[in-house]
Design an enzyme around this catalytic site. Structure first.
Site, mmCIF file in Angstrom:
data_model
loop_
_atom_site.group_PDB
_atom_site.id
_atom_site.type_symbol
_atom_site.label_atom_id
_atom_site.label_comp_id
_atom_site.label_asym_id
_atom_site.label_seq_id
_atom_site.Cartn_x
_atom_site.Cartn_y
_atom_site.Cartn_z
ATOM 1 N N GLY A 16 0.654 -1.293 0.155
ATOM 2 C CA GLY A 16 0.146 0.061 0.024
ATOM 3 C C GLY A 16 0.727 1.289 0.012
ATOM 4 N N GLU A 35 11.165 3.043 5.388
ATOM 5 C CA GLU A 35 10.643 1.509 5.847
ATOM 6 C C GLU A 35 11.998 1.013 6.722
ATOM 7 O OE1 GLU A 35 8.489 -1.049 5.307
ATOM 8 O OE2 GLU A 35 9.943 -2.250 6.399
ATOM 9 N N CYS A 43 3.900 -8.959 2.154
ATOM 10 C CA CYS A 43 3.507 -9.545 0.881
ATOM 11 C C CYS A 43 4.897 -10.068 0.121
ATOM 12 C CB CYS A 43 2.651 -8.710 -0.008
ATOM 13 S SG CYS A 43 2.221 -9.580 -1.423
ATOM 14 N N CYS A 48 2.846 -13.540 0.844
ATOM 15 C CA CYS A 48 2.335 -13.942 -0.151
ATOM 16 C C CYS A 48 3.208 -14.685 -1.413
ATOM 17 C CB CYS A 48 1.337 -13.037 -0.880
ATOM 18 S SG CYS A 48 0.406 -11.788 0.023
ATOM 19 N N LYS A 51 5.588 -17.420 -0.090
ATOM 20 C CA LYS A 51 4.679 -18.355 0.501
ATOM 21 C C LYS A 51 4.294 -19.335 -0.776
ATOM 22 C CE LYS A 51 0.590 -18.080 -0.371
ATOM 23 N NZ LYS A 51 -0.350 -17.121 0.449
ATOM 24 N N ALA A 115 10.388 5.289 11.000
ATOM 25 C CA ALA A 115 10.046 6.655 11.099
ATOM 26 C C ALA A 115 8.890 6.641 12.256
ATOM 27 C CB ALA A 115 9.557 7.286 9.686
ATOM 28 N N GLY A 178 -6.296 -21.787 12.582
ATOM 29 C CA GLY A 178 -7.042 -22.455 11.456
ATOM 30 C C GLY A 178 -7.276 -21.551 10.440
ATOM 31 N N TYR A 180 -6.075 -18.710 7.322
ATOM 32 C CA TYR A 180 -5.051 -18.916 5.885
ATOM 33 C C TYR A 180 -3.662 -19.396 6.129
ATOM 34 C CZ TYR A 180 -7.999 -15.475 3.277
ATOM 35 O OH TYR A 180 -9.146 -14.845 2.708
ATOM 36 N N ILE A 181 -3.040 -18.685 7.071
ATOM 37 C CA ILE A 181 -1.479 -19.002 7.288
ATOM 38 C C ILE A 181 -1.405 -20.491 7.983
ATOM 39 C CG2 ILE A 181 0.659 -18.356 8.350
ATOM 40 C CD1 ILE A 181 -0.390 -15.606 8.331
ATOM 41 N N GLY A 264 -3.401 -15.412 13.998
ATOM 42 C CA GLY A 264 -3.823 -13.944 13.465
ATOM 43 C C GLY A 264 -2.738 -13.000 13.454
ATOM 44 N N ALA A 343 -7.975 -16.224 -2.234
ATOM 45 C CA ALA A 343 -7.580 -17.812 -2.599
ATOM 46 C C ALA A 343 -6.921 -18.151 -1.325
ATOM 47 C CB ALA A 343 -6.825 -17.971 -3.689
ATOM 48 N N HIS A 438 -14.218 -26.563 -22.973
ATOM 49 C CA HIS A 438 -14.148 -27.955 -22.838
ATOM 50 C C HIS A 438 -12.777 -28.662 -23.487
ATOM 51 C CE1 HIS A 438 -15.563 -32.067 -22.275
ATOM 52 N NE2 HIS A 438 -15.404 -32.482 -23.685
ATOM 53 N N GLU A 443 -15.418 -25.678 -16.545
ATOM 54 C CA GLU A 443 -16.813 -25.636 -17.388
ATOM 55 C C GLU A 443 -18.055 -26.025 -16.493
ATOM 56 O OE1 GLU A 443 -17.058 -29.061 -20.453
ATOM 57 O OE2 GLU A 443 -15.134 -29.630 -19.573
HETATM 58 P P1 NDP Z 1 -6.796 -15.800 10.316
HETATM 59 O O1 NDP Z 1 -7.490 -14.636 10.867
HETATM 60 O O2 NDP Z 1 -6.921 -16.292 8.847
HETATM 61 O O3 NDP Z 1 -6.591 -16.929 11.099
HETATM 62 C C1 NDP Z 1 -6.416 -16.876 12.589
HETATM 63 C C2 NDP Z 1 -6.631 -18.225 13.303
HETATM 64 O O4 NDP Z 1 -6.126 -18.158 14.509
HETATM 65 C C3 NDP Z 1 -7.956 -18.536 13.136
HETATM 66 O O5 NDP Z 1 -8.394 -19.998 13.000
HETATM 67 C C4 NDP Z 1 -8.500 -18.365 14.820
HETATM 68 O O6 NDP Z 1 -9.419 -19.018 15.219
HETATM 69 C C5 NDP Z 1 -7.110 -18.666 15.281
HETATM 70 N N1 NDP Z 1 -7.012 -17.766 16.672
HETATM 71 C C6 NDP Z 1 -6.926 -16.615 16.930
HETATM 72 N N2 NDP Z 1 -6.734 -16.206 18.327
HETATM 73 C C7 NDP Z 1 -6.600 -17.516 18.813
HETATM 74 C C8 NDP Z 1 -6.402 -17.778 20.196
HETATM 75 N N3 NDP Z 1 -6.203 -17.066 21.186
HETATM 76 N N4 NDP Z 1 -6.199 -19.203 20.216
HETATM 77 C C9 NDP Z 1 -6.367 -20.172 19.503
HETATM 78 N N5 NDP Z 1 -6.597 -19.808 18.027
HETATM 79 C C10 NDP Z 1 -6.745 -18.519 17.782
HETATM 80 O O7 NDP Z 1 -5.016 -15.327 10.175
HETATM 81 P P2 NDP Z 1 -3.915 -15.817 9.935
HETATM 82 O O8 NDP Z 1 -2.768 -15.468 10.836
HETATM 83 O O9 NDP Z 1 -3.911 -17.048 9.314
HETATM 84 O O10 NDP Z 1 -3.493 -14.679 8.631
HETATM 85 C C11 NDP Z 1 -3.612 -13.321 8.907
HETATM 86 C C12 NDP Z 1 -4.305 -12.647 7.517
HETATM 87 O O11 NDP Z 1 -3.454 -12.699 6.540
HETATM 88 C C13 NDP Z 1 -5.679 -13.361 7.127
HETATM 89 O O12 NDP Z 1 -6.729 -12.877 7.811
HETATM 90 C C14 NDP Z 1 -5.506 -13.053 5.732
HETATM 91 O O13 NDP Z 1 -6.269 -11.779 5.430
HETATM 92 C C15 NDP Z 1 -4.010 -12.632 5.217
HETATM 93 N N6 NDP Z 1 -3.528 -13.740 4.564
HETATM 94 C C16 NDP Z 1 -4.129 -14.019 3.239
HETATM 95 C C17 NDP Z 1 -3.422 -14.947 2.614
HETATM 96 C C18 NDP Z 1 -4.176 -15.214 1.182
HETATM 97 O O14 NDP Z 1 -4.788 -14.383 0.501
HETATM 98 N N7 NDP Z 1 -4.106 -16.323 0.542
HETATM 99 C C19 NDP Z 1 -2.368 -15.853 2.958
HETATM 100 C C20 NDP Z 1 -2.211 -15.430 4.459
HETATM 101 C C21 NDP Z 1 -2.619 -14.525 5.128
HETATM 102 P P3 NDP Z 1 -10.968 -18.825 14.806
HETATM 103 O O15 NDP Z 1 -11.281 -18.783 13.453
HETATM 104 O O16 NDP Z 1 -11.694 -19.527 15.773
HETATM 105 O O17 NDP Z 1 -11.286 -17.271 15.247
#
Ligand code: NDP
Length: 461
Positions: A16, A35, A43, A48, A51, A115, A178, A180-181, A264, A343, A438, A443
């Site tokens: 950004g 920076e 990213c 991204c 990864k 900064a 659980g 994305y990452i 997160g 995705a 096809h 499709e």
């Molecule tokens: P996410 O928000 O996707 O997932 C965080 C996970 O941690 C969730 O499963 C959440 O559970 C769990 N969690 C959060 N707090 C706790 C806790 N205290 N104890 C146990 N579990 C917890 O975050 P990520 O870190 O995976 O990724 C960050 C962001 O980066 C994403 O939201 C996404 O926007 C971006 N990203 C995008 C990608 C892509 O476009 N392919 C790839 C990687 C990152 P619950 O679901 O129950 O809240």
């Protein structure tokens, strides 16, 4: 003649910040960008892009296996982690140089320093202690992994940042989270031959996605050999010789070479001097902005992950372009956060846009759900059992497609195109009158003629 050193000072050289700085400079504004780590931000440097390179690397073992069904004999294979890291680092350095070249080519001043704000128009460059002034300031400092400091032993764990620079590939890994990452790295490490366990606190991984995708991906990952423990959490991590002991709430004590926390990300606002500049943050530390990305200080804007709206690279870039329109083109423009295709680079991949069946069921009185699950053509000769899933959610009253969800190869690529159709408000009839390409997997999206089922008042009928 301006009484400020700069028209625009950008803090943060990620997607950004770089976009805003480059475009503002190309419009003739006097711009500086600072920076503290590396240009390209999360990213490009440790998100991204590397990864996705890791995802490609981790898919080869399946390609080698699949080749046999097509008549190929692949000799002995081996994998060299250090070679992958070096190749990845080379590519990232190349991209970082391109980012910098774009900035300098537009005449933006590139500063390699942290900064911090002194007041609403003054920035301190931490490396030299010098202060400079700017008419407009843009904060685009992004986010960082949540360290989960309340977990005993969290300091023994790594985040996605370190996963890109591990000295050795571990024999085993426990990944907490659980989202994305967590899901992407579980597939990467498994694909590279690491014994992988994913621990997630909820009932099913990827809580914000359509239930069919969540279930389908979970099953596919387990079938590959990834262990997924839902309804569980880490309680404590401690040293155990060269390994780590991981105490869980419901699954006893596990042993792993590496523990990766993917729980997160948090906005990067600590120590930025926001209070002195009159910039408010919310309870999570994210910068509060209005619809135009303007903070509570009139001349200071913020965009991208630091505002915790939608944490995605293309969103930060879009917000930057809206900022340019608003501030420099006399055309106030609100970022559009509606219907964002996304995705998950899991294996199989997820591509999705619009509403999940659950959310659509709450918003519309009646839905038609079109759902196809099939073995893709490529899997016939390879013998791979993986299934592909496609699903369209249609508002029965307007016939508009309000959600499209795919699990399988190239789902991310398809989501990009589906994103256009949903943004354009296409109806199911538009899909029906579109000729199929096809033989492709995609499709299926235009050949699902009868609804698989309906949902009325949120209940499947
Ligand atoms: P996410 O928000 O996707 O997932 C965080 C996970 O941690 C969730 O499963 C959440 O559970 C769990 N969690 C959060 N707090 C706790 C806790 N205290 N104890 C146990 N579990 C917890 O975050 P990520 O870190 O995976 O990724 C960050 C962001 O980066 C994403 O939201 C996404 O926007 C971006 N990203 C995008 C990608 C892509 O476009 N392919 C790839 C990687 C990152 P619950 O679901 O129950 O809240």
């Amino acid at each position: 003649m301006s009484s400020y050193d700069y028209d625009l000072f950008v803090i943060g050289g990620g997607s950004g910040g770089v976009r805003a700085a480059r475009v503002a400079a190309s419009l003739g504004k006097k711009v500086a960008i600072a920076e503290e780590y590396r240009y390209g931000g999360t990213c490009v440097i440790r998100g991204c892009v590397p990864k996705k390179l890791f995802v490609y690397a981790s898919q080869y073992h399946e390609h080698f296996e699949d080749a046999a069904g097509y008549g190929w004999s692949v000799g002995e294979t081996s994998f060299d982690w250090k070679k992958l890291i070096a190749a990845k680092d080379g590519e990232i350095a190349r991209l970082e140089a391109i980012y910098k070249k774009g900035l300098s080519g537009a005449n933006a001043e590139i500063l390699e320093t942290r900064a911090e704000l002194v007041d609403a128009h003054t920035v301190r460059l931490v490396k030299t202690g010098e202060t400079v002034t700017a008419r407009t300031i843009l904060i685009a400092t992004g986010g960082r992994p949540n360290p989960h400091a309340s977990l005993p032993g969290h300091e023994l764990c790594i985040s996605s940042n370190e996963a890109f620079h591990l000295e050795e590939l571990p024999k085993s890994i426990v990944i907490a989270g659980g989202g994305y990452i967590a899901v992407e790295f579980a597939n990467i490490f498994h694909g590279l031959g690491v014994e992988t366990t994913l621990i997630y606190r909820g009932a099913e991984i990827l809580s914000r996605f359509d239930h069919d995708l969540r279930r389908g991906l979970h099953e596919a990952m387990v079938a590959k050999g990834i262990r997924i423990l839902c309804h569980d959490m880490l309680q404590k991590v401690s040293k155990n010789g060269d390994d780590l002991s991981v105490e869980t709430l419901n699954n006893g004590t596990l042993r792993a070479g590496v523990v990766l926390l993917a729980l997160g990300r948090m906005p990067n606002t600590e120590g930025l001097g926001l209070q002195a500049a009159g910039v408010k943050t919310d309870e999570r530390g994210a910068i509060v902005v209005d619809e135009y990305s303007r903070t509570t200080a009139a001349n200071i804007f913020a965009l991208g992950d630091v505002t915790d709206r939608v944490q995605l690279t293309p969103v930060a870039i879009h917000e930057a372009m809206c900022f340019i329109q608003t501030e420099y083109k006399n055309n106030p423009t609100k970022p559009d956060h509606d219907t964002i295709a996304t995705a998950v680079f899991s294996q199989p991949e997820i591509g999705t846009v619009g509403l999940t069946e659950e959310d659509a069921g709450k918003r519309y009185a009646e839905l038609e759900v079109y759902r196809a699950q099939f073995r893709p053509l490529k899997a016939t000769l390879s013998g791979r059992s993986e299934k592909m899933l496609m699903k369209l959610i249609v508002d029965a009253a307007s016939r508009k497609v309000v959600g499209a969800h795919i699990l399988g190869h190239d789902a991310g690529e398809m989501a990009q195109i589906l994103g256009v159709t949903l943004k354009a408000g296409c109806t199911k009839d538009d899909f029906d009158r579109t000729m199929a390409v096809h033989p492709t997997a995609a499709e299926e999206l235009v050949t699902m003629y009868a609804p698989s089922y309906r949902v009325r008042d949120g209940v499947r009928i």
